[in-house]
Enzyme design. Structure first.
Site, PDB file in Angstrom:
ATOM      1  N   ARG A 225      -0.476  -5.998  -0.548  1.00 20.88           N
ATOM      2  CA  ARG A 225       0.415  -5.888  -1.697  1.00 20.88           C
ATOM      3  C   ARG A 225       1.768  -6.477  -1.305  1.00 20.88           C
ATOM      4  O   ARG A 225       2.201  -6.383  -0.154  1.00 20.88           O
ATOM      5  CB  ARG A 225       0.578  -4.436  -2.143  1.00 20.88           C
ATOM      6  CG  ARG A 225      -0.597  -3.898  -2.955  1.00 20.88           C
ATOM      7  CD  ARG A 225      -0.710  -4.610  -4.292  1.00 20.88           C
ATOM      8  NE  ARG A 225      -1.806  -4.120  -5.117  1.00 20.88           N
ATOM      9  CZ  ARG A 225      -3.016  -4.661  -5.153  1.00 20.88           C
ATOM     10  NH1 ARG A 225      -3.301  -5.677  -4.370  1.00 20.88           N
ATOM     11  NH2 ARG A 225      -3.937  -4.182  -5.964  1.00 20.88           N
ATOM     12  N   HIS A 273      -2.321 -14.808  -6.101  1.00 18.12           N
ATOM     13  CA  HIS A 273      -3.118 -13.575  -6.109  1.00 18.12           C
ATOM     14  C   HIS A 273      -4.580 -13.870  -6.476  1.00 18.12           C
ATOM     15  O   HIS A 273      -5.142 -13.276  -7.404  1.00 18.12           O
ATOM     16  CB  HIS A 273      -2.517 -12.553  -7.088  1.00 18.12           C
ATOM     17  CG  HIS A 273      -2.882 -11.135  -6.725  1.00 18.12           C
ATOM     18  ND1 HIS A 273      -2.059 -10.058  -6.982  1.00 18.12           N
ATOM     19  CD2 HIS A 273      -3.977 -10.606  -6.129  1.00 18.12           C
ATOM     20  CE1 HIS A 273      -2.629  -8.936  -6.575  1.00 18.12           C
ATOM     21  NE2 HIS A 273      -3.801  -9.261  -6.049  1.00 18.12           N
TER      22      HIS A 273
END
Length: 310
Positions: A225, A273
């Site tokens: 993250r 991502h």
């Protein structure tokens, strides 16, 4: 059985087909077209509107479309009494392993230098490096992190792991845990891979103080993250030459703002991502398997633990 399907920015057609193939005759309700909220048994969600999940009084479980669940638990009104099931899909994990292996080879084998050499028309062969001479650190030894570690070990890389809490002994790698052991873990790492979830413990964990524990000339790969890596500190250490490069797939703010200096940094490699993208067929199979477990009174896997934050 009625299932709410709410997947933002996702083509639902292959998901509907895959879920129908796996679950058969179920009532699949496509958000926001729900006639009776009380009939919904399960919710399969990705970035579902905050404040809505509390409106399904008979919800048995919330199933995440991805491995992360921050898109659910960041909703201040999500129903705390309803279990949340993360997604573990073998194909998703395989894709993350391949993504990681790509960047490990990019850094370990000096491939990152050949782009500049090509622009200079410079035929300069870098010496061969044995994988076992490269020490890779994996932060986050959950299911996916362990898969990544095992993949790298299978190619003879030396791998160590670190996590927030103690785990059973692991045969093929040295495992460190907790704040007191992070110095010993980072001090000999050539390539650091972050697979940690974002929690109160891991937020901003990789800031200047911890990143400086890495040997000079090391690299970082972040597929966990974005909020775990302090981006300003990362840029500073790249500019100083303490770190040689960074492959980043996750960021503190997504999409990454156009004015973010990471975009144009010569030592930073950005992907939007995409490590571990979902495949509807395999993911639907994993989700359906967990729904069957729940219907049979069994515990789904992996189940989100609110105390641990993942």
């Amino acid at each position: 059985m009625a299932i709410l399907l709410s997947l933002k920015d996702t083509d639902l057609v292959p998901w509907i087909e895959a879920l129908n193939n796996e679950l058969g005759s179920v009532d699949l309700c496509l958000y926001p077209k729900v006639e009776d909220n009380s009939l919904i048994d399960y919710a399969i969600v990705w970035k579902h509107p905050y404040g809505d999940l509390k409106n399904y009084p008979n919800l048995k479980a919330i199933l995440s479309y991805g491995a992360g669940v921050d898109h659910i638990v960041d909703d201040p009104d999500y129903p705390r009494s309803v279990p949340i099931v993360r997604l573990y899909d073998e194909k998703l994990s395989q894709d993350m392993c391949l993504y990681t292996l790509h960047w490990v080879l990019h850094f370990h084998s000096d491939y990152y230098q050949y782009n500049n050499l090509q622009t200079q028309k410079n035929w300069n062969q870098k010496p061969f490096k044995l994988p076992e001479k490269c020490h890779i650190g994996v932060m986050g030894l959950g299911v996916i992190g362990k898969d990544i570690a095992d993949t790298l070990i299978s190619f003879d890389f030396k791998v160590s792991g670190w996590g927030a809490t103690k785990k059973p002994d692991m045969e093929l790698l040295t495992y460190y845990y907790g704040e007191t052991q992070i110095h010993d873990f980072l001090s000999s790492i050539d390539i650091l891979i972050n697979v940690l979830p974002l929690t109160t413990t891991t937020s901003n964990l990789l800031s200047e103080n911890t990143l400086r524990l890495l040997p000079k000339g090391s690299f970082i790969i972040n597929i966990g993250r974005g909020g775990i890596v302090n981006e300003a500190d990362l840029i500073m250490l790249l500019d100083e030459g303490h770190l040689m490069g960074a492959a980043l797939d996750v960021f503190a703010t997504e999409p990454l703002p156009k004015n973010n200096p990471l975009w144009s940094h010569p030592k930073v490699y950005i992907t939007p991502h995409i490590a571990g993208q979902n495949n509807p067929q395999s993911a639907a199979m994993a989700i359906a398997k967990n729904i069957r477990r729940l219907e049979n009174g069994e515990e789904p896997f992996p189940l989100y633990n609110p105390e641990k934050g993942y």
